[in-house]
Each structure stands twice: as C-alpha cells, then as structure tokens.
Design an enzyme around this catalytic site. Sequence first.
Site, PDB file in Angstrom:
ATOM      1  N   CYS A 283      34.401  37.094  40.866  1.00 42.47           N
ATOM      2  CA  CYS A 283      34.547  38.545  40.909  1.00 42.47           C
ATOM      3  C   CYS A 283      33.714  39.198  41.987  1.00 42.47           C
ATOM      4  CB  CYS A 283      34.225  39.152  39.542  1.00 42.47           C
ATOM      5  SG  CYS A 283      32.486  38.953  39.064  1.00 42.47           S
ATOM      6  N   GLU A 385      43.990  42.180  43.825  1.00 45.89           N
ATOM      7  CA  GLU A 385      43.103  41.028  43.699  1.00 45.89           C
ATOM      8  C   GLU A 385      43.913  39.740  43.833  1.00 45.89           C
ATOM      9  OE1 GLU A 385      39.369  39.735  40.905  1.00 45.89           O
ATOM     10  OE2 GLU A 385      41.147  40.485  39.881  1.00 45.89           O
TER      11      GLU A 385
END
Length: 510
Positions: A283, A385
């Site tokens: 992340c 993402e």
Amino acid sequence: MEFTRIKNFIDGKWEEEVDVEYVPLFNPSTGEQIGEVPLSSNETSLRAVESSARAYELWRKMSISRRMGYIFEMRRAMADNAETLAVSIAVDQAKHISEARGEVGRVIELIEAACSIPTLIQGETLDMIAGNINGRVIRQPLGVFGGVAPFNFPALVFGWFIPCAIGVGNTFVFKPSTQSPLFMQKMGEIFNEIGLPPGVVNIIHGNRKVPEVWYDHPAISGVCLVGSTPTAKKIAEGCARGAKRTMLLGGAKNYLVVMEDANLDVFIDNFVHSCYGSAGQRCLAGSIVAIVPEMYDKVIERIVEVSKTIKVGDAMDSDVYMGPVISAQAKKTIEKYIEIGIEGGSNLVMDGRNPDIPEKNKNGYFVGPTVFTDVTPCRTIIQEEIFGPVVSVMKIEGIDDALELIKGQEFGNGACIFTDNLFYTERFISEADVGMVGVNVGVCAPHPYLPFGGIKGSLLGSDKVQGKDGIDFFTQNKVATVRFVAPKGYKTEQERKVLPDSSVRSCVAR
C-alpha cells in the site's frame, strides 16, 4: 514442498473443516499447488467468536504483568523461529526471502512496542474538582475484535492488530488471506508453545462470509481490515448496522515527487525499493513518479537504466531482487492495465510482460518492471490502483502542480518528495493531502511507535494502526467521579486536640 491442508485454530486446538469447500493454495514462484484452504462455515465462525468471548472474561481480569509476560514470550518465540516464519511468507505469498525476513523483523519490533502497553494505557486523574470530589479516567478493553488480513503482508498485519489488541486485554478472531495462510499456521504453533490461554487468539480461514458473522454478534466490539477500499466500504456498512468500531485500511496510489535539486542517486536507490519491492504489491509502493521539467529526461534515463538491472525470479533465490505477483489472476489484471496504458496513449518504455525467468519458474506468476512515460493525470493507470510493478512517469510544473494532483486523487495513503530545499520540504509535509509523507525516502512507513494509515479513500474510520492510535482503538475510556466523605465519628485534627498525656506516643525523643 509437502502438501498442506490448512486448519483453523480455535480454543487452542487445530481443527480441520469438513463438509465445506476448499480452495487451492499455490506457490506463486512455480505455479505449483502446495495446499488447500477451507472456506469455513458460519457455524465455525460463530464458535470462534464464542471461544474468544469466553476467553475474554478471564483474560481481561488477568494482571497486566502476566499479560505482558505472554507478549514477551511471543516476541522471544518469533525471534527463535524467525527464519521458519520468513520462509512461510516467501513460499505462499512469494515475497522475496530477504523482504520476508524484513517483514518478520518489523513484526518483532511491533511486539516490542506493545510491551510498553502498561505505560501507554495509564489513566489520568484530576484532584479536587469541587471540594472533596476527584475525577479519574481509566482505559479498559472492550471485548472481542475481528481482523481481516490481505495476502501481501500476512505477518505485518498480524503485528499491527493482535499484540496491541490482546495486550490491553481484548481477545481476537483473525482471518488470514486464503492466498497466504502459512504464516498464521506457524503462529498458532507459537501460541501453543508459549501457553497462550485458549481462545485469546482464534484463527479462522474463509472468504468474506467470515466477517459477516461479526457484524451483529453482541460479543464483537470492533473489526479491523487491511485490504481494498471496496472491501473496506462493505465492512464499514456491515459494522455500522451492528454499531461496531472499525479500523479499515484501504487502497492507495502513491506519488514520488522529484524536484530540481533532488539527489538522483538517493532517488534511484529509493525508487527501486519503493516501486519494485514486494513486486509493487504494497500500500505504500510508489506508482507515480512526478518530475519537474529540469529533471524529467535525466530521471527517466536513470529509471530505465536501473529497471533493466532488476532480476526477476523465484522468491527463495538470493540472487533475485523481485519475486512473482500473488496469483495468475493478479498477473492477468496487471497485464490488462499495461494494455490500458498503451491504448490510452502513454509511452511504454519498459515492458514487464513475459520477463526472462528460469525454466523451473515458467509456470509462476511473473511481471517484470514496467515503466510508462508521458502519462497525463486523466489516464486510467494514474487513477486506479494496479498493485504491481507498474510505474507511471509524468511531468509537473512544480510543487504547486504536485500538491494539486495529490489532492485530487481518491486515495490519500502516502506521498514522498525528493529535495534538499527546506521550503519544498515543509510545504510538502504541511499540504500533501495524504496520511503519511516522506522526504528523501521512497516508502514512508512510520516506525512502530508512530501511527500508520492514510486518509480519504485509504482509511475508513478514525484510528490508524500502531502507536497511540492503536491503543485508542482497542480501549475505551471510563470516567469515575468520586466524592470522598469522612466516616461517621471521624474527628478532624482540631477536634481531636491531642493532650500531653495522650496515649499517642511521639516519635520524637524527649
């Protein structure tokens, strides 16, 4: 590797699920099936919660010194078994063994931080609020917590949730990812080795149905997640119906901003670690490199040069830098984003599809370093993402432009700037619309004593993991207002009027 049929760990015992579906477990480096994981039934999920609820009644009343004794023993056992734990991560999660060792090391640091809980949960007092009234604030545990881990950090997420949660007196039901369950199988063995009371930590495997059992269960006080933003939103909705606390860390899209005075050697070293470490599956991975015009061509030249040196292969090969991605589906998704980038008009200068890998790994799930240049803010590969080693390089006019781009994105996890200019540094720290910032570092992960987490779409809920935020999430404040009144017949010193011949003896020699 020996075929492993994954078991649940409930009430201190290993249980094999029956009459449920099992999903295959693969070694991403080879594509070989190495085990199978149960999709546990609702009944088993409920038993896990009820076990932790029973354990809570005794665990919360245990002296804090005894609870800390178990945390200290957990730290010792992990240190003694560090290599075995790292190998378990490198096999099913396929994080390179050097990074897997680093992950285990960070969890040990998190447990060490949890050993300071007796200081962190000390309360507060306020004397003489009104005459003979005092006030007191006490930190207490809440009950049973549920936690859901992603595939990419099976150890770190355990370290974020469990030592802090149980250290303050809660109990825990933990659901690992079905794609990387081996680490928690080892941890279950450690729990038994150190004599952790049954039910303090239960481990249950399955899909999204497992946390659905928690939403309305009266024993569950809160739910923790590290995962995607869509999953975090679904859990937030379920927990809202059941009035549960939530600590939900979601997705990310992180910028590395290169200013005109950046040290290129420092940037390149950090670029490699940020963008290609863990195959881009974390992340805080850098996925967008934003460069001012003066540095644009020079930085791209260095990025391409270093990206060509990245060796891709088996996660257990010490000569390799980057292992595979987690699954065949993840590889397919990443390759789809590469096609989207090409179709959108971005310039593909490094194509990571079909990297050169050893014959023994031909069935593994490999994507090599991938670099797009001349990417504009409206492109899909900038906005979504990808969760792989795909880097989008774009030109910015200056720090104002960088801050505006960061502000406009859905996610707000992390962003880093490379500069020696104090003005740029302080402005970036103050104005970058993210939860974590870095200066001349590529991964702005705070150390265990500080909170970790983003803002906007990267964090649902108010508390972050680690540090005092973790303590706040896993405890509740109780406020006591105490009026103290003299007992009947009590006389003040003036009322007593002690006489010389009193039977009370003086400690002063005469």
